[in-house]
Scaffold this motif. Structure first.
Motif, mmCIF file in Angstrom:
data_model
loop_
_atom_site.group_PDB
_atom_site.id
_atom_site.type_symbol
_atom_site.label_atom_id
_atom_site.label_comp_id
_atom_site.label_asym_id
_atom_site.label_seq_id
_atom_site.Cartn_x
_atom_site.Cartn_y
_atom_site.Cartn_z
ATOM 1 N N LYS A 7 0.846 -1.207 0.000
ATOM 2 C CA LYS A 7 0.000 0.000 0.000
ATOM 3 C C LYS A 7 0.877 1.251 0.000
ATOM 4 N N GLU A 51 -3.924 3.885 -5.429
ATOM 5 C CA GLU A 51 -4.496 3.402 -4.165
ATOM 6 C C GLU A 51 -4.545 1.885 -4.156
ATOM 7 N N ASP A 81 -6.161 -1.599 -1.898
ATOM 8 C CA ASP A 81 -7.008 -2.133 -0.826
ATOM 9 C C ASP A 81 -6.217 -3.210 -0.094
ATOM 10 N N LYS A 121 -6.893 -4.993 2.326
ATOM 11 C CA LYS A 121 -7.635 -6.183 2.798
ATOM 12 C C LYS A 121 -7.826 -7.184 1.663
ATOM 13 N N GLY A 158 -6.950 -6.494 -1.870
ATOM 14 C CA GLY A 158 -6.190 -6.251 -3.103
ATOM 15 C C GLY A 158 -5.355 -7.470 -3.489
#
Length: 730
Positions: free
Chosen positions: A379, A388, A390, A392, A394
């Motif tokens: 991240k 960006e 994610d 959780k 990604g």
């Protein structure tokens, strides 16, 4: 060029049935004579973006590239797909007069499609005069970040390229880079005067790479050997900042029975080329190198990248780690970090002009933040490149040490206040070391001369060790409560944000991490991302040996013969003739003809000797049935036959037909079902769903159903997705 023959060209030249990521859109823009800017991570298939259009267009494409080794690599690869050696050439300082004459003749006669040049060569008047008279299709500038002073590999000679290109011809310019922060992107576009270029930016996420930072202890060499031994017979790169360290580490590895070679600018050109070839040809497993190595090195199966020293910028780090796992397989990126190394790099900066120091310090600060962060490293990295992620759900979300082993955090609100007050009370005159000595009550000549050791606050933080305060200073720097003065190298200052904190302290969760006090790194994490297919390991090993031999004989690296995924496919399909080989993933007719004979002969012998039942018979049958059905569906949708009638005539349910059509469009072929959709949905509804897929992060139907919350049913969304993929992606 129509959609179909662009895919034909891809299959014919490179043996792939579909484009990767943004490749097709980029190639279309180039064919349409647009200026193009491509930001695509290492391993994303950047070079194919200019190679394919160069091969299918009239004239010669000029590719500006910074390294001779990289050019040689790419020229070998292109020659591997053609009968004519002259299809690709290099024009640089390594050529003699006869070589140059041959290159010019091949360009004149229209044989050469790709001409690789170093930026220095392009400044030679004789070359400019010659190229002026030739048909140039476009100019591609690879590693375009070299143009920007904010890029990690700035080269002054790149700054003049635009003027030189204008002298040669008014042709489209394609800039390509594997790493670029928003600032660097802007700089490149401005310098090349292509601010209105069509820009394509691929995701910088490399989900197969595992990121790990470990503390650099006095046993770092042992740690490296232990780590490399876990990757027995696999390829890896170890980066060091100094030539001396490169030689030391290479020798330590060799003494410990690991096949390794050094690579740095202090070695003569011949030795460097030899060492690089040994690595490409798999005669050694590990290259220990300064950053001079590997820029654009096209070895797909590098399984680990180790940084013995932390790099000077996150762009360098991303570029260097990006050389791991380019084939989508395992890639473990391990960096050893000690703040001492950062201080050393800061010292190097102190002699430079202030503007350069400012850039250098800003870039280093980002590296410190990354190394010391407790958040998802993926991240953090992607955010740095303006993307960006994610953490959780990604892709690759669990592929870093912070996510797998979260660091402990402790409340340090009071300590931050004490630290800031101490910097303020010592009149913002000290560097980190003196501030820490003041806190722990350790006097020295400088503190005595300024009578700091006589003040009431002297020793106010002696209940904590100096390593605690050093770590806190770094984390508070990252948070922006203190800053380092550029002019007086490293002196700590308090900006307004820090002064506000003293007045109104808030919670500050400090990462109580392994960079102080804890030297035990026995908890070695190994990254196991196994591929799902059942590969015949014995045959794979035989094919690899053959590939190595063929590569040696043809004087090309093994992967230029066939890539690992293609060979894995061979071990599952057991092709025994060239026609079957051409159907293997990533193998086209040209490749099969050029290299295939020995491979299919070996597989034939292996199948016979081991009495193997080839699944190929089944594959051929199903492929035959599928291709007949595919043809039937394409022909009848062209005739605008109702979909339900097409399904019935083949004994399929509507959902089965839809899935067949999905298979067709996802493999790159267009289907026109507008006539059917117009009966189901009006223009506005179709536009609404089209816009949804255009903006969506995924084409999953469930997510579309959730998004529209009952406005459309599954069949409508599936058919719209077929239309969307057909029109937008194919």
């Amino acid at each position: 060029m129509t959609n179909l023959n662009l895919h034909d060209a891809l299959k014919q030249y490179f043996g792939f049935t579909k484009f990767k990521g943004l490749q097709e859109q980029v190639i279309r823009s180039i064919i349409n004579k647009e200026d193009v800017f491509v930001i695509m991570p290492t391993g994303g298939g950047k070079s194919l973006c200019y190679q394919l259009p160069a091969l299918i267009q009239e004239g010669t494409a000029i590719v500006v590239s910074p390294l001779i080794a990289l050019m040689k690599n790419q020229v070998d690869a292109i020659r591997g797909i053609s009968e004519d050696e002259g299809i690709a050439h290099v024009l640089n300082s390594s050529l003699n007069k006869g070589d140059v004459a041959r290159v010019m003749n091949d360009i004149k006669s229209g044989v050469t499609k790709l001409l690789y040049v170093a930026p220095e060569s392009l400044t030679k008047e004789e070359y400019i005069d010659f190229l002026k008279t030739q048909k140039i299709s476009f100019v591609a500038i690879d590693e375009a970040h070299c143009i920007s002073e904010w890029g990690h590999d700035f080269r002054p000679e790149y700054r003049n390229l635009k003027k030189i290109i204008e002298r040669i011809d008014d042709v489209p310019i394609i800039g390509l880079t594997a790493t670029a922060t928003p600032k660097v992107q802007e700089d490149i576009l401005k310098n090349l005067a292509i601010t209105d270029a069509t820009t394509y930016k691929a995701s910088f996420n490399r989900p197969n790479l595992y990121y790990e930072i470990r503390p650099k202890t006095k046993d770092v060499e042992k740690d490296i050997i232990r780590f490399v031994r876990d990757f027995k017979d696999k390829s890896g790169i170890i980066y060091c900042l100094s030539r001396k360290k490169v030689e030391e580490i290479a020798n330590v590895l060799i003494v410990n029975g690991i096949k390794a070679v050094p690579y740095h600018a202090g070695l003569d050109g011949k030795t460097r080329a030899k060492h690089q070839d040994m690595f490409l040809m798999e005669d050694v497993d590990v290259v220990v190198a300064t950053i001079a190595f590997g820029m654009g090195i096209d070895k797909p199966d590098v399984r680990f990248v180790i940084h013995h020293d932390i790099p000077k910028s996150l762009e360098s780090y991303y570029q260097e780690t990006g050389r791991g796992g380019r084939d989508g397989g395992e890639g473990h990126c391990l960096a050893f970090y000690a703040y001492k190394d950062i201080e050393k790099l800061e010292k190097f900066l102190s002699g430079k002009p202030v503007a350069e120091q400012e850039i250098g310090h800003a870039l280093l600060q980002e590296v410190v933040s990354y190394a010391e962060t407790s958040m998802s490293r993926r991240k953090f990295l992607l955010h740095y490149f303006g993307e960006e992620f994610d953490e959780k759900n990604g892709d690759g979300a669990d592929m870093d040490d912070n996510v797998r082993n979260p660091k402990k955090k402790v409340e340090a609100k009071n300590e931050v206040k004490i630290l800031l007050e101490t910097i303020r009370d010592t009149k913002e005159e000290y560097k980190s070391k003196e501030v820490v000595n003041t806190l722990i009550g350790k006097s020295n000549a400088l503190l005595k001369s300024r009578r700091t050791d006589e003040q009431t606050y002297f020793g106010v933080g002696k209940n904590k060790e100096n390593v605690f305060w050093m770590a806190l200073i770094r984390q508070v720097l990252v948070a922006g409560y203190i800053s380092k003065e550029i002019e007086q190298y490293g002196v700590l200052k308090i900006p307004q944000k820090g002064l506000d904190y003293i007045e109104n302290p808030t919670s500050f969760m400090m990462t109580e991490d392994h960079f102080y006090g804890d030297d035990d790194n026995s908890n070695i994490i190994t990254n196991s991302k196994a591929s799902g297919a059942a590969v015949d390991q014995q045959l794979m090993s035989m094919l690899k040996d053959l590939r190595k031999k063929v590569g040696k004989r043809k004087n090309v690296p093994p992967f230029a013969v066939f890539q690992d995924p293609s060979m894995e496919d061979m071990t599952m399909k057991y092709p025994i003739n060239l026609e079957e080989l051409a159907n293997v993933h990533g193998v086209g007719e040209g490749k099969a003809k050029k290299y295939g004979k020995e491979f299919v002969d070996l597989i034939q012998r292996y199948v016979t000797d081991n009495d193997i039942t080839r699944p190929d018979d089944l594959i051929v049958k199903t492929t035959g049935v599928n291709s007949a059905l595919k043809l039937y569906i394409i022909q009848n949708t062209d005739r605008k036959l109702p979909l339900i009638d097409i399904a019935k005539s083949k004994g399929l349910s509507m959902i089965e037909l839809t899935k067949e059509m999905e298979r067709i469009v996802y493999s790159g072929t267009k289907i026109n079902i507008n006539y059917s959709l117009d009966d189901l949905l009006d223009e506005d509804q179709q536009e609404e769903i089209h816009d949804y897929f255009m903006e969506a992060d995924t084409d999953k139907i469930q997510e579309a159903l959730d998004e529209f919350d009952g406005d459309y049913d599954e069949e409508e969304l599936r058919l719209m997705r077929i239309k969307f993929i057909s029109e937008v992606a194919n």
